[in-house]
Design an enzyme around this catalytic site. Structure first.
Site, mmCIF file in Angstrom:
data_model
loop_
_atom_site.group_PDB
_atom_site.id
_atom_site.type_symbol
_atom_site.label_atom_id
_atom_site.label_comp_id
_atom_site.label_asym_id
_atom_site.label_seq_id
_atom_site.Cartn_x
_atom_site.Cartn_y
_atom_site.Cartn_z
ATOM 1 N N GLY A 274 -10.494 19.776 34.441
ATOM 2 C CA GLY A 274 -11.244 19.242 33.450
ATOM 3 C C GLY A 274 -11.461 17.576 33.882
ATOM 4 O O GLY A 274 -12.600 17.160 33.904
ATOM 5 N N ASN A 278 -6.502 9.107 37.020
ATOM 6 C CA ASN A 278 -6.193 8.035 37.746
ATOM 7 C C ASN A 278 -6.534 6.391 37.107
ATOM 8 O O ASN A 278 -7.498 6.167 36.562
ATOM 9 C CB ASN A 278 -7.063 8.012 38.877
ATOM 10 C CG ASN A 278 -7.312 9.321 39.562
ATOM 11 O OD1 ASN A 278 -6.337 9.969 39.917
ATOM 12 N ND2 ASN A 278 -8.524 9.945 39.365
ATOM 13 N N HIS A 310 -7.870 12.066 25.812
ATOM 14 C CA HIS A 310 -6.628 12.563 26.633
ATOM 15 C C HIS A 310 -6.647 11.628 27.766
ATOM 16 O O HIS A 310 -5.419 11.103 28.028
ATOM 17 C CB HIS A 310 -7.008 14.323 26.855
ATOM 18 C CG HIS A 310 -5.974 14.505 27.896
ATOM 19 N ND1 HIS A 310 -5.062 15.532 27.320
ATOM 20 C CD2 HIS A 310 -5.451 14.549 29.129
ATOM 21 C CE1 HIS A 310 -4.167 15.954 28.124
ATOM 22 N NE2 HIS A 310 -4.274 15.265 29.242
ATOM 23 N N GLU A 311 -7.643 11.541 28.731
ATOM 24 C CA GLU A 311 -7.275 11.017 30.067
ATOM 25 C C GLU A 311 -6.717 9.222 29.577
ATOM 26 O O GLU A 311 -6.098 8.471 30.362
ATOM 27 C CB GLU A 311 -8.494 10.781 30.749
ATOM 28 C CG GLU A 311 -8.779 12.357 31.126
ATOM 29 C CD GLU A 311 -7.818 13.152 31.827
ATOM 30 O OE1 GLU A 311 -6.887 12.567 32.355
ATOM 31 O OE2 GLU A 311 -7.806 14.371 31.538
ATOM 32 N N HIS A 314 -3.375 8.817 28.711
ATOM 33 C CA HIS A 314 -2.610 8.848 29.989
ATOM 34 C C HIS A 314 -2.299 7.511 30.381
ATOM 35 O O HIS A 314 -1.654 7.359 31.298
ATOM 36 C CB HIS A 314 -3.084 9.651 31.044
ATOM 37 C CG HIS A 314 -2.973 11.069 30.826
ATOM 38 N ND1 HIS A 314 -1.492 11.587 30.752
ATOM 39 C CD2 HIS A 314 -3.840 12.225 31.007
ATOM 40 C CE1 HIS A 314 -1.735 13.109 30.612
ATOM 41 N NE2 HIS A 314 -2.863 13.425 30.972
ATOM 42 N N GLU A 333 1.623 15.179 29.573
ATOM 43 C CA GLU A 333 0.434 16.122 29.168
ATOM 44 C C GLU A 333 0.762 16.285 27.739
ATOM 45 O O GLU A 333 -0.314 16.282 26.832
ATOM 46 C CB GLU A 333 0.548 17.387 29.890
ATOM 47 C CG GLU A 333 0.182 17.146 31.510
ATOM 48 C CD GLU A 333 -0.990 16.221 31.504
ATOM 49 O OE1 GLU A 333 -1.794 16.404 30.902
ATOM 50 O OE2 GLU A 333 -0.991 15.885 32.758
HETATM 51 N N1 BES Z 1 -3.550 15.385 34.642
HETATM 52 C C1 BES Z 1 -4.358 16.339 34.204
HETATM 53 C C2 BES Z 1 -5.089 16.874 35.140
HETATM 54 C C3 BES Z 1 -4.426 17.828 36.027
HETATM 55 C C4 BES Z 1 -4.055 19.117 35.920
HETATM 56 C C5 BES Z 1 -3.919 17.489 37.516
HETATM 57 C C6 BES Z 1 -3.618 20.167 36.572
HETATM 58 C C7 BES Z 1 -3.431 18.410 38.210
HETATM 59 C C8 BES Z 1 -2.943 19.541 37.756
HETATM 60 C C9 BES Z 1 -5.241 15.569 33.313
HETATM 61 O O1 BES Z 1 -4.904 14.545 32.453
HETATM 62 C C10 BES Z 1 -5.623 16.924 32.338
HETATM 63 O O2 BES Z 1 -4.671 17.176 31.470
HETATM 64 N N2 BES Z 1 -6.633 17.528 32.333
HETATM 65 C C11 BES Z 1 -7.169 18.647 31.223
HETATM 66 C C12 BES Z 1 -7.963 18.017 30.637
HETATM 67 C C13 BES Z 1 -7.350 17.757 29.107
HETATM 68 C C14 BES Z 1 -8.263 17.486 28.056
HETATM 69 C C15 BES Z 1 -6.464 18.824 28.625
HETATM 70 C C16 BES Z 1 -7.795 19.545 32.282
HETATM 71 O O3 BES Z 1 -8.342 19.336 33.378
HETATM 72 O O4 BES Z 1 -8.095 20.661 31.794
HETATM 73 ZN ZN ZN Z 2 -3.522 15.237 31.038
#
Ligand code: BES
Ligand code: ZN
Length: 882
Positions: A274, A278, A310-311, A314, A333
């Site tokens: 999603g 960074n 969410h981002e 982070h 997370e």
């Molecule tokens: N850090 C994650 C992205 C990620 C996920 C990197 C899996 C490597 C492996 C990011 O912060 C994240 O959690 N993204 C979610 C969206 C969020 C609203 C739950 C995603 O990509 O679904």
């Molecule tokens: Zn995340």
């Protein structure tokens, strides 16, 4: 149960040694759009901490050239030799003499590849002016930075970064930090960026391409830009609004202002997840960032707000304070997930986000964690290359839910103070779960570790049975008993115990607990003061991560209070959600669960209906397998139509101005279900609206798009299929494309159209790899579709593995789950157990081990459910005249 193929022995994974660490990277990368390769040079300040004759660091898919090492005294070793291990993804550099502890500079020239697997420094395709174009961007979490530059690619090795990108003049180049200078040399532009904060390698980012942007500033002065490929920036207004608000809001809430002068958010056409946090350059899937008031559905707008929130959370939780190792992935997370709701809850109250929390977080955490093959939140991770499968509903939804539970338990002020202490203490450094508990204990004066460690270190969660022993003059004695809740209703062999924060509400005071205690023992009696005629609800507001099972005496008044909406909405959700879960675990009867459903006929809240609808869907999936002629299914469908008709008619098809968005969501949900159940009137109307929309461009409300497309494809034939496929090709908006793909997959499995669709999408490559899993969702809804799609999956394993770049990738695993987990047959469960043996290499198989077990466990649970609940449903329907 049938054994999964023997666990591969494999090499033991080793972390990088501790005799050297990086302090600062100077990176220069020169991407090439002709060859899809980039020239790179990394100059790394490496501190030698113990005498050594070699250096080890990560690299993958890099062609390493000259390596040199400068010592502190000016001495230089050139053309150093190295060996490379592909399995470990480690370069080992041989030093000519033993080097004593000191500060050195290591430089490495190399060439890398802009692959099309959405990891590393990869390529994305987009069309503009009718032509294909490319852009490059990065995805490094968890272990892909090493595909862009040789590095110490573990989160504990924090360093600063000076990045230079050499790009074709006319292109935009972005990285984490602000642009420092930009000079043109011939046809190239050399863009240098400021030094980054001290950070982990997985947070480094670059983006290069023709971009456009919208720009704003937060009230406190941070520059925010929303970047897109050409032609899409106008869809960035909502994202700009949310992100400028959130950066300052978080700065205040955490008591630490945002640490950089700028934050870019960029929408990338090809993207595996999603979004990715960074530091200073957050990347998004287009659908997760872009918003069109005319085309974006309510659900998706809410999702966009949540993802951004969410981002941005982070940037503190993850970027500023990082977990020491991936075992504590939940530390970032789980908290970013909780903060996203907190932010949206305070800043977009109209979204009613805490109602959505129940289905999207709590219930999805329960769902996975009630499998025997779940895992603890703190999950031992040996090899981080096997980590993708851990980004699941345990790490996200369960962590999020136990954070909410803890926040309610401590109170938001103390919770906040604890998090502030934690962030202050570990900023620009790394932490573990116990550090967080210590900070929260300090802030609250409670032993948080004692309360919480059971929730993060053991898998599963309890179901609390409540029995009323005596009732006399406003006093009741209640017996509480906890045991692990398992989806199939079996007993927990581990005899796990939790410290369960129990709250009780009553009719006279429904909105806050009148009694609280912590259930620590297996069984505890509790005397409570409550007027004799009042109902008593356990887990007030459904804030605890546990299920409740009432005795008949306590349950009955709660069901009545649901029917007349005296029970608050969060509690109605909890009661219904628990009842259906208990039904599936064979702990309440079909009769009890369906009476509750009928009692909810006048329910007006989307959140409650959504949970009931999931229950209906699971029963519907099961009855599909009850008999060969589908007669039980037909009877169940007639029952559903009669049960839902009033609600559907009351909601109608029309959206009115100023209507609460929850009503619109409910309309889409109920119409979707009644169409699936085969209601002729509603299906005819859906088909009519589909044709008006497709043939004559008559607007279709975004919240009805899914149900209408789906109904048209299921009820229609070749013609509707062709029309929707053309619409997919021309609509030009990611959410509409996705809805179309999900609907196309619902075409009749016996018509031959699924073959056409999957061939078109996968073999001919007409659908982006990032979107292919959407195709697998449609067939998963019916028995014939399930059989078709599992067959397809088996026959096309190699093609799918190749597309995704491996079976360990998240998107591949999603396809696998959609293709198999709805099945209801022991034969398929056995196939799932055995299918991958010998077909994928042993180390990849290891990454699939848990997903395979989870899928076959789910299938076996379906089989068990059919055996137990099928006859009950049959009898219930008969008793009701169906
Ligand atoms: N850090 C994650 C992205 C990620 C996920 C990197 C899996 C490597 C492996 C990011 O912060 C994240 O959690 N993204 C979610 C969206 C969020 C609203 C739950 C995603 O990509 O679904
Ligand atoms: Zn995340």
């Amino acid at each position: 149960m049938a054994p999964v193929c023997p666990a591969p022995s494999g090499e033991r994974y080793e972390r990088l040694p501790d005799y050297a660490k990086p302090a600062h990277y100077v990176l220069r990368l020169e991407p090439d759009f002709e060859s899809f390769t980039f020239k790179g040079r990394a100059e790394i300040d490496v501190e030698i901490l113990k005498p050594t004759t070699k250096l080890k660091l990560h690299a993958k898919a890099l062609n390493i050239g000259a390596i040199a090492l400068h010592l502190a005294n000016g001495q230089e070793f050139r053309d150093l030799q190295h060996t490379y291990s592909d399995t470990a993804q480690v370069v080992e550099i041989t030093l000519p003499v033993e080097i004593a502890p000191q500060k050195t500079k290591l430089s490495i020239d190399y060439i890398g590849v802009h692959n099309d697997h959405m990891q590393g420094f990869y390529r994305s395709k987009y069309t503009a002016d009718g032509k294909d174009h490319w852009m490059f961007s990065t995805q490094f979490e968890t272990t892909y930075a090493r595909q862009a530059f040789p590095c110490w690619d573990e989160p504990v090795f924090k360093a600063t970064y000076d990045v230079t990108l050499v790009v074709d003049d006319g292109l935009t180049a972005l990285s984490n930090a602000m642009e420092k200078s930009s000079t043109v040399e011939g046809k190239k532009r050399i863009v240098k960026f400021d030094t980054s904060p001290l950070m982990s390698s997985y947070l480094v980012a670059f983006a290069v391409g023709k971009f456009e942007y919208l720009e704003g500033k937060t009230p406190k002065g941070t520059l925010v830009r929303i970047y897109t490929v050409p032609g899409k920036k106008e869809f960035g207004h909502f994202a700009l609004e949310v992100s400028t608000k959130a950066l300052d809001w978080y700065g205040d809430w955490f008591g630490i202002p945002y640490m950089m002068p700028k934050c870019d958010l960029i929408a990338i056409p090809d993207y595996s997840m999603g979004a990715m946090e960074n530091w200073g350059l957050i990347t998004f899937r287009e659908i997760a960032l872009l918003f069109d008031p005319a085309k974006t559905s309510t659900k998706q707008k809410t999702y966009v707000a949540l993802v951004i929130a969410h981002e941005l959370a982070h940037l503190w939780f993850g970027d500023l304070v990082t977990m020491k190792w991936w075992t504590d992935l939940w530390l970032k997370e789980g908290f970013a997930s909780f903060m996203e709701y907190l932010f949206v809850g305070y800043n977009y109250p109209e979204m009613k986000i805490w109602l959505h929390f129940l289905n999207d977080e709590l219930s999805s955490g329960f769902d996975l964690d009630s499998l025997k093959n779940s895992h603890p939140i703190e999950v031992p991770i040996e090899n981080p290359n096997e980590l993708d499968e851990i980004y699941d509903s345990i790490t996200y939804a369960k962590s999020n839910s136990i954070n909410r539970m803890l926040c309610f338990y401590l109170g938001e002020e103390k919770f906040k103070q604890g998090l502030r202490n934690y962030l202050q203490k570990f900023k620009y450094a790394n932490a573990e779960t116990k550090d967080l508990w210590a900070a929260l204990s300090e802030a609250s004066g409670q032993d948080v570790a004692a309360l919480m460690s059971g929730w993060t270190s053991q898998m599963g969660f309890p179901v609390v049975s409540v029995n009323q022993l005596t009732q006399e003059n406003g006093k009741r004695v209640l017996a509480f008993e906890q045991k692990r809740f398992l989806a199939d209703g079996s007993e927990d062999r581990a005899a796990s115990l939790w410290k369960v924060p129990i709250t009780l509400s009553r009719s006279g005071q429904p909105d806050e607990p009148f009694h609280r205690f912590v259930l620590s023992e297996k069984r505890q009696e509790e005397t409570v003061t409550i007027p004799d005629l009042e109902w008593l609800k356990v887990n007030q507001g459904t804030t605890g991560f546990y299920r409740v099972r009432y005795d008949e005496h306590l349950l009955h008044p709660l069901v009545t209070a649901t029917g007349n909406s005296q029970l608050p909405v969060l509690d109605r959700f909890g009661l219904g959600n628990d009842l259906f879960a208990l039904l599936f675990a064979n702990q309440v009867t079909v009769d009890q669960a369906l009476s509750f459903l009928e009692m909810s006929r006048n329910e007006t809240e989307y959140a409650v209906w959504r949970s009931l609808d999931m229950g209906i869907a699971r029963l519907g999936g099961m009855v599909d397998y009850a008999d060969e002629d589908g007669s039980l299914k037909k009877r169940f469908d007639r029952y559903l139509i009669d049960t839902l008709r009033n609600t559907a008619d009351r909601l109608g098809w029309t959206y009115t101005d100023g209507e609460d968005s929850q009503v619109g969501l409910l309309r889409g949900l109920i119409i979707g279900r009644i169409c699936r159940a085969g209601d002729e009137k509603y299906n005819a109307k859906a088909l009519e609206l589909f044709h008006k929309y497709i043939d004559s461009n008559v607007p279709l409300h975004a919240d009805l798009r899914g149900p209408v497309f789906g109904a048209a494809i299921r009820a229609g034939g070749d013609k509707e299929f062709q029309l929707l496929r053309s619409h997919y090709e021309t609509c030009g908006f990611p959410e509409v494309e996705r809805t179309a793909l999900v609907a196309l997959g619902q075409t009749c499995a016996k018509s031959g159209r699924l073959e056409t669709l999957f061939d078109y999408a996968i073999t001919q490559g007409k659908v982006r790899t990032q979107d292919l899993h959407s195709l697998f969702m449609g067939p998963a809804c019916t028995r014939s579709g399930q059989q078709w799609v599992w067959d397809y999956f088996k026959k096309n394993l190699n093609q799918l593995t190749e597309k995704y770049g491996g079976v360990q990738t998240m998107l591949f695993q999603r396809c696998f789950k959609f293709a198999a987990e709805e099945a209801c047959s022991e034969a398929v469960a056995k196939e799932v157990d055995e299918f991958f043996c010998g077909k994928v290499d042993p180390s990849s198989l290891k990454t699939l081990d848990r997903p395979i077990k989870q899928v076959s466990e789910r299938i076996r649970n379906n089989v068990k459910l059919l055996k137990e609940a099928g006859p009950q449903l049959d009898a219930y329907l008969k008793s009701k005249g169906y």
